[in-house]
Design a protein around this motif. Structure first.
Motif, PDB file in Angstrom:
ATOM      1  N   GLN A 114       0.813  -1.209   0.000  1.00  0.00           N
ATOM      2  CA  GLN A 114       0.000   0.000   0.000  1.00  0.00           C
ATOM      3  C   GLN A 114       0.854   1.269   0.000  1.00  0.00           C
ATOM      4  OE1 GLN A 114      -3.727   0.065   0.016  1.00  0.00           O
ATOM      5  NE2 GLN A 114      -2.935  -1.787  -0.955  1.00  0.00           N
ATOM      6  N   MET A 115       2.146   1.112  -0.187  1.00  0.00           N
ATOM      7  CA  MET A 115       3.027   2.291  -0.169  1.00  0.00           C
ATOM      8  C   MET A 115       2.704   3.241  -1.320  1.00  0.00           C
ATOM      9  SD  MET A 115       7.147   2.404   0.264  1.00  0.00           S
ATOM     10  CE  MET A 115       8.045   3.947   0.467  1.00  0.00           C
ATOM     11  N   ILE A 116       2.377   2.677  -2.518  1.00  0.00           N
ATOM     12  CA  ILE A 116       2.046   3.597  -3.613  1.00  0.00           C
ATOM     13  C   ILE A 116       0.673   4.230  -3.390  1.00  0.00           C
ATOM     14  CG2 ILE A 116       3.509   2.348  -5.253  1.00  0.00           C
ATOM     15  CD1 ILE A 116       0.904   1.479  -6.675  1.00  0.00           C
ATOM     16  N   SER A 117      -0.187   3.579  -2.618  1.00  0.00           N
ATOM     17  CA  SER A 117      -1.453   4.204  -2.254  1.00  0.00           C
ATOM     18  C   SER A 117      -1.205   5.427  -1.390  1.00  0.00           C
ATOM     19  CB  SER A 117      -2.334   3.196  -1.516  1.00  0.00           C
ATOM     20  OG  SER A 117      -3.486   3.809  -0.993  1.00  0.00           O
ATOM     21  N   SER A 118      -0.281   5.276  -0.421  1.00  0.00           N
ATOM     22  CA  SER A 118       0.073   6.402   0.447  1.00  0.00           C
ATOM     23  C   SER A 118       0.705   7.530  -0.362  1.00  0.00           C
ATOM     24  CB  SER A 118       1.038   5.919   1.537  1.00  0.00           C
ATOM     25  OG  SER A 118       1.417   6.975   2.378  1.00  0.00           O
ATOM     26  N   MET A 119       1.593   7.176  -1.284  1.00  0.00           N
ATOM     27  CA  MET A 119       2.224   8.188  -2.136  1.00  0.00           C
ATOM     28  C   MET A 119       1.194   8.897  -3.001  1.00  0.00           C
ATOM     29  SD  MET A 119       5.185   7.764  -5.067  1.00  0.00           S
ATOM     30  CE  MET A 119       4.068   6.951  -6.213  1.00  0.00           C
ATOM     31  N   ALA A 120       0.300   8.116  -3.623  1.00  0.00           N
ATOM     32  CA  ALA A 120      -0.712   8.699  -4.497  1.00  0.00           C
ATOM     33  C   ALA A 120      -1.610   9.667  -3.729  1.00  0.00           C
ATOM     34  CB  ALA A 120      -1.544   7.589  -5.134  1.00  0.00           C
ATOM     35  N   ALA A 121      -2.012   9.283  -2.523  1.00  0.00           N
ATOM     36  CA  ALA A 121      -2.876  10.151  -1.714  1.00  0.00           C
ATOM     37  C   ALA A 121      -2.163  11.452  -1.369  1.00  0.00           C
ATOM     38  CB  ALA A 121      -3.300   9.419  -0.446  1.00  0.00           C
ATOM     39  N   THR A 122      -0.877  11.368  -1.080  1.00  0.00           N
ATOM     40  CA  THR A 122      -0.102  12.563  -0.726  1.00  0.00           C
ATOM     41  C   THR A 122       0.069  13.499  -1.922  1.00  0.00           C
ATOM     42  OG1 THR A 122       1.112  11.323   0.953  1.00  0.00           O
ATOM     43  CG2 THR A 122       2.114  13.384   0.184  1.00  0.00           C
ATOM     44  N   LEU A 123       0.297  12.930  -3.099  1.00  0.00           N
ATOM     45  CA  LEU A 123       0.598  13.734  -4.290  1.00  0.00           C
ATOM     46  C   LEU A 123      -0.642  14.162  -5.060  1.00  0.00           C
ATOM     47  CD1 LEU A 123       3.693  11.802  -5.714  1.00  0.00           C
ATOM     48  CD2 LEU A 123       3.681  13.866  -4.292  1.00  0.00           C
TER      49      LEU A 123
ATOM     50  N   ILE B 145      -5.930   2.727  -7.361  1.00  0.00           N
ATOM     51  CA  ILE B 145      -6.947   1.706  -7.118  1.00  0.00           C
ATOM     52  C   ILE B 145      -6.266   0.348  -7.086  1.00  0.00           C
ATOM     53  CG2 ILE B 145      -7.510   1.246  -9.552  1.00  0.00           C
ATOM     54  CD1 ILE B 145     -10.481   1.185  -8.665  1.00  0.00           C
ATOM     55  N   ASP B 146      -6.795  -0.567  -6.268  1.00  0.00           N
ATOM     56  CA  ASP B 146      -6.253  -1.929  -6.272  1.00  0.00           C
ATOM     57  C   ASP B 146      -7.247  -2.877  -6.928  1.00  0.00           C
ATOM     58  OD1 ASP B 146      -8.166  -2.124  -4.304  1.00  0.00           O
ATOM     59  OD2 ASP B 146      -6.862  -2.979  -2.787  1.00  0.00           O
ATOM     60  N   THR B 147      -6.752  -4.039  -7.301  1.00  0.00           N
ATOM     61  CA  THR B 147      -7.562  -5.018  -8.012  1.00  0.00           C
ATOM     62  C   THR B 147      -7.383  -6.390  -7.361  1.00  0.00           C
ATOM     63  OG1 THR B 147      -5.879  -5.844  -9.550  1.00  0.00           O
ATOM     64  CG2 THR B 147      -6.995  -3.787 -10.152  1.00  0.00           C
ATOM     65  N   LEU B 148      -8.118  -7.348  -7.847  1.00  0.00           N
ATOM     66  CA  LEU B 148      -7.880  -8.726  -7.438  1.00  0.00           C
ATOM     67  C   LEU B 148      -6.484  -9.166  -7.890  1.00  0.00           C
ATOM     68  CD1 LEU B 148     -11.215 -10.625  -8.155  1.00  0.00           C
ATOM     69  CD2 LEU B 148     -10.316  -9.888  -5.952  1.00  0.00           C
ATOM     70  N   THR B 149      -6.020 -10.270  -7.325  1.00  0.00           N
ATOM     71  CA  THR B 149      -4.692 -10.784  -7.644  1.00  0.00           C
ATOM     72  C   THR B 149      -4.622 -11.236  -9.097  1.00  0.00           C
ATOM     73  OG1 THR B 149      -4.562 -11.591  -5.383  1.00  0.00           O
ATOM     74  CG2 THR B 149      -2.922 -12.406  -6.919  1.00  0.00           C
ATOM     75  N   GLY B 150      -3.557 -10.856  -9.788  1.00  0.00           N
ATOM     76  CA  GLY B 150      -3.340 -11.316 -11.154  1.00  0.00           C
ATOM     77  C   GLY B 150      -3.445 -10.194 -12.164  1.00  0.00           C
ATOM     78  N   PHE B 151      -2.610 -10.278 -13.204  1.00  0.00           N
ATOM     79  CA  PHE B 151      -2.607  -9.224 -14.215  1.00  0.00           C
ATOM     80  C   PHE B 151      -3.819  -9.289 -15.128  1.00  0.00           C
ATOM     81  CE2 PHE B 151       1.528  -8.336 -12.685  1.00  0.00           C
ATOM     82  CZ  PHE B 151       1.725  -6.997 -13.010  1.00  0.00           C
ATOM     83  N   LYS B 152      -4.574 -10.368 -15.084  1.00  0.00           N
ATOM     84  CA  LYS B 152      -5.830 -10.385 -15.825  1.00  0.00           C
ATOM     85  C   LYS B 152      -6.755  -9.295 -15.285  1.00  0.00           C
ATOM     86  CE  LYS B 152      -7.303 -14.310 -12.955  1.00  0.00           C
ATOM     87  NZ  LYS B 152      -5.972 -14.708 -12.455  1.00  0.00           N
ATOM     88  N   TRP B 153      -6.712  -9.086 -13.962  1.00  0.00           N
ATOM     89  CA  TRP B 153      -7.541  -8.041 -13.349  1.00  0.00           C
ATOM     90  C   TRP B 153      -6.892  -6.668 -13.498  1.00  0.00           C
ATOM     91  CZ3 TRP B 153     -12.154  -9.768 -12.589  1.00  0.00           C
ATOM     92  CH2 TRP B 153     -12.356 -11.104 -12.252  1.00  0.00           C
ATOM     93  N   ILE B 154      -5.594  -6.600 -13.300  1.00  0.00           N
ATOM     94  CA  ILE B 154      -4.889  -5.321 -13.427  1.00  0.00           C
ATOM     95  C   ILE B 154      -5.014  -4.782 -14.844  1.00  0.00           C
ATOM     96  CG2 ILE B 154      -2.601  -4.244 -13.390  1.00  0.00           C
ATOM     97  CD1 ILE B 154      -1.859  -6.168 -11.104  1.00  0.00           C
ATOM     98  N   GLY B 155      -4.753  -5.647 -15.842  1.00  0.00           N
ATOM     99  CA  GLY B 155      -4.803  -5.200 -17.230  1.00  0.00           C
ATOM    100  C   GLY B 155      -6.187  -4.753 -17.655  1.00  0.00           C
ATOM    101  N   ASN B 156      -7.210  -5.504 -17.278  1.00  0.00           N
ATOM    102  CA  ASN B 156      -8.572  -5.121 -17.650  1.00  0.00           C
ATOM    103  C   ASN B 156      -9.006  -3.829 -16.971  1.00  0.00           C
ATOM    104  OD1 ASN B 156     -10.226  -7.106 -19.442  1.00  0.00           O
ATOM    105  ND2 ASN B 156      -8.967  -8.444 -18.169  1.00  0.00           N
ATOM    106  N   LYS B 157      -8.601  -3.627 -15.721  1.00  0.00           N
ATOM    107  CA  LYS B 157      -8.938  -2.378 -15.034  1.00  0.00           C
ATOM    108  C   LYS B 157      -8.234  -1.197 -15.704  1.00  0.00           C
ATOM    109  CE  LYS B 157     -11.179  -1.482 -12.158  1.00  0.00           C
ATOM    110  NZ  LYS B 157     -12.529  -0.861 -12.152  1.00  0.00           N
ATOM    111  N   ALA B 158      -6.968  -1.405 -16.114  1.00  0.00           N
ATOM    112  CA  ALA B 158      -6.244  -0.334 -16.810  1.00  0.00           C
ATOM    113  C   ALA B 158      -6.951   0.047 -18.106  1.00  0.00           C
ATOM    114  CB  ALA B 158      -4.812  -0.780 -17.101  1.00  0.00           C
TER     115      ALA B 158
END
Length: 598
Positions: A361-370, A375-388
């Motif tokens: 969650q470190m990039i979540s903290s960075m994103a909130a600060t900046l 957003i997070d997704t389920l495990t696996g790039f099938k979920w990451i890629g489709n969300k992107a």
């Protein structure tokens, strides 16, 4: 009534034309090895969102020519019904990969498809990222990569991409499995791939495109990922871990100013037996020992690695004279910080960073600060890629996403890509050197800004699938607590000295943090996955996820502590691991075996 094991064996022998696998089943039958035959024939290898992956051998439950033909016939029917008439097919260097790819192509040729074969008639091993790249480039309706990535040498796999260049997600997996079960008898010509390829060449419905894709990928890498050449003083050792990465990595490095690549000679060429490593995964203990020895002998302080199919990336750096291999979460933060630093601040609000829910969650903290979206997704790039893709369709920029298992996604494809990661890391590393800093110092700088995040990730081997059910249903979900109103809530109040402040169960479909208690992420009642946030009285935070593995008999555990010092963050994450072991997993009675010795 269920068929007898002898009937199943006769069924196998009636349709299998491979002499080796036929012989395996015949010998087992003749020697009355009925228990082994039950394991191999009673259960069919299941098609899921990861496609197929498992051990090679004879039987319906294993990876072999027949199960590949059956799978390909079902998949071809499914894609055809969806309106598709083209497919990309590639393979790596593993035992049987080329043959599996040829039978796969044959099934699609016989169904009237145009095949983009990312190989040549004599065979050619490719990195996995080439397949989703080719799906996008040729506007194919889908893609198939024959690979088991970093699995042991006895395994192989069948990874499926949809027409958007992403790995498939539900409900495609279930529907494809249903179609496979309707197409288990090999059609005429299914076993004669030479004739099928000859026909396809004469009819111009097969396109051999390995070199074309190689050059196009390199061209796009140069325009979309490479932004600068690096200093010639940057020296590093590279290992593809007996995989397919050396050729493309060498060419990519030349584009950024690396004239000669120093590789681990013993691991540089594709070797399906992975002779120098027990497990060909950069994350595994001792996997990088030969590379470290090479770097020490050359007086080099940087080590880069890909897994065998080059879709994952790892890096190790010298820190005060000692080697430190950066974790996937650390690399994820470093990539995200560098990429965001290259984006004008006025574009932050239209930019998204993504990672999986089990990642840091470190990039979540960075994103909130900046003021960057996250957003997070389920495990696996099938979920990451489709969300992107969904976010990009809505007008957002998604320059980076990652998963803690050393998988990193950049704009070139909507999947993890270890080649792009390596190239970008070198540019980032050169930028640090010019600025008088380092990977370790950049991490420390980030911890001071956004909090110290330290992980304690691992897994438990389980004696049986019923053990997982016991842990989740009898040990965890039975622990109910009371809310402020005194009303029962379907999760515990405490874990040891920690208060549970948030609870998400993606198996039952409950999320304490939403107004209607329904999760924002997809619910899947066929798998087990619980995420919780814990807080201590001294304001330390721990986020944990426990889930069943989709491909192995394992219960996976991801724990990340956040505190005001690195030592304390590490301490609380390890403390929670021990609490889970004693209060939730109850290893003495369930038989779970931990991968960590704490």
């Amino acid at each position: 009534m269920s068929p007898s094991i002898k009937e199943l064996a006769r069924e196998w022998l009636s349709i299998d034309c491979n002499p080796n696998t036929r012989s395996e089943i015949l010998k087992l039958l003749e020697n009355e090895k009925f228990e082994i035959l039950e394991e191999r024939l009673r259960r069919r290898i299941s098609f899921g969102t990861a496609g197929l992956r498992g051990k090679m051998g004879a039987g319906f439950s294993l990876m072999n020519d027949l199960t590949i033909i059956q799978t390909s016939q079902g998949l071809a029917n499914y894609i055809s019904k969806a309106g598709g008439k083209s497919i990309v097919i590639g393979h790596d260097h593993r035992h049987n990969s080329k043959q599996f790819a040829e039978y796969t192509a044959t099934a699609f040729i016989l169904k009237g498809f145009r095949v983009y074969y990312v190989s040549n008639r004599g065979g050619g091993d490719i990195p996995t990222p080439f397949v989703p790249f080719a799906v996008d480039y040729f506007k194919s309706f889908g893609g198939i990569m024959i690979t088991a990535s970093h699995n042991p040498s006895a395994d192989n796999g069948y990874k499926v991409y949809w027409k958007n260049g992403c790995q498939i997600i539900p409900p495609h997996d279930k529907r494809i499995q249903d179609e496979i079960l309707l197409n288990t008898h090999p059609i005429e010509g299914a076993w004669n791939f030479e004739a099928a390829f000859d026909h396809a060449e004469n009819a111009s419905c097969i396109h051999y495109c390995m070199e074309e894709v190689f050059n196009l990928y390199l061209q796009r890498l140069t325009t979309q990922v490479i932004t600068t050449k690096i200093s010639p003083r940057i020296r590093f050792v590279y290992t593809p871990l007996h995989g397919v990465g050396l050729k493309i990595v060498t060419a990519a490095c030349q584009k950024i100013g690396v004239d000669s690549l120093i590789s681990v000679e013993e691991q540089s060429r594709p070797d399906p037996d992975f002779r120098t490593v027990e497990f060909p995964n950069p994350e595994e203990a001792n996997a990088l020992d030969m590379a470290i020895a090479k770097a020490d002998a050359e007086g080099i302080d940087l080590l880069l690695a890909n897994d065998p199919d080059a879709d994952r990336f790892s890096a190790a750096v010298k820190d005060n004279g000692n080697w430190r291999q950066l974790t996937g979460n650390e690399l994820g933060y470093l990539f995200a910080e560098y990429i965001i630093s290259q984006i004008p601040r006025e574009k932050y609000s239209s930019t998204y960073l993504l990672n999986s829910t089990v990642s840091s969650q470190m990039i979540s903290s960075m994103a909130a600060t900046l003021g960057v979206n996250y957003i997070d997704t389920l495990t696996g790039f099938k979920w990451i890629g489709n969300k992107a893709i969904d976010l990009e369709k809505s007008g957002y920029n998604v320059p980076f996403a990652f998963e803690e298992a050393i998988g990193f996604m950049f704009p070139l494809i909507h999947d993890k890509d270890g080649i792009s990661a390596l190239v970008l890391f070198l540019q980032m590393y050169d930028h640090w050197i010019k600025g008088g800093t380092s990977a370790v110092l950049k991490l420390e700088e980030g911890f001071k800004k956004y909090g110290y995040f330290k992980e304690c990730n691992g897994y438990y081997r389980v004696p049986s699938l019923s053990s997982i059910e016991t842990v989740f249903n009898k040990n965890i979900r039975r622990l109910r607590g009371n809310g402020n109103s005194g009303i029962d809530k379907p999760y515990p109040n405490k874990l040891g000295r920690f208060t549970i402040s948030a609870w998400r169960d993606l198996t039952t479909g409950y999320d304490s943090s939403t107004s209607d208690h329904l999760p924002l992420l997809p619910v899947d009642r066929t798998t087990q996955m619980i995420t919780a946030v814990l807080r201590s009285e001294d304001e330390d935070t721990v986020r944990l996820t426990v889930r069943s593995s989709g491909t192995e008999p394992k219960l996976k555990v991801y724990i990340e502590g956040c505190s005001n010092t690195e030592e304390k963050a590490s301490q609380v994450s390890h403390e929670v691991w021990k609490l889970l072991e004693s209060e939730w997993f109850k290893t003495e009675t369930t038989g779970l075996v931990s991968s960590l010795s704490l």
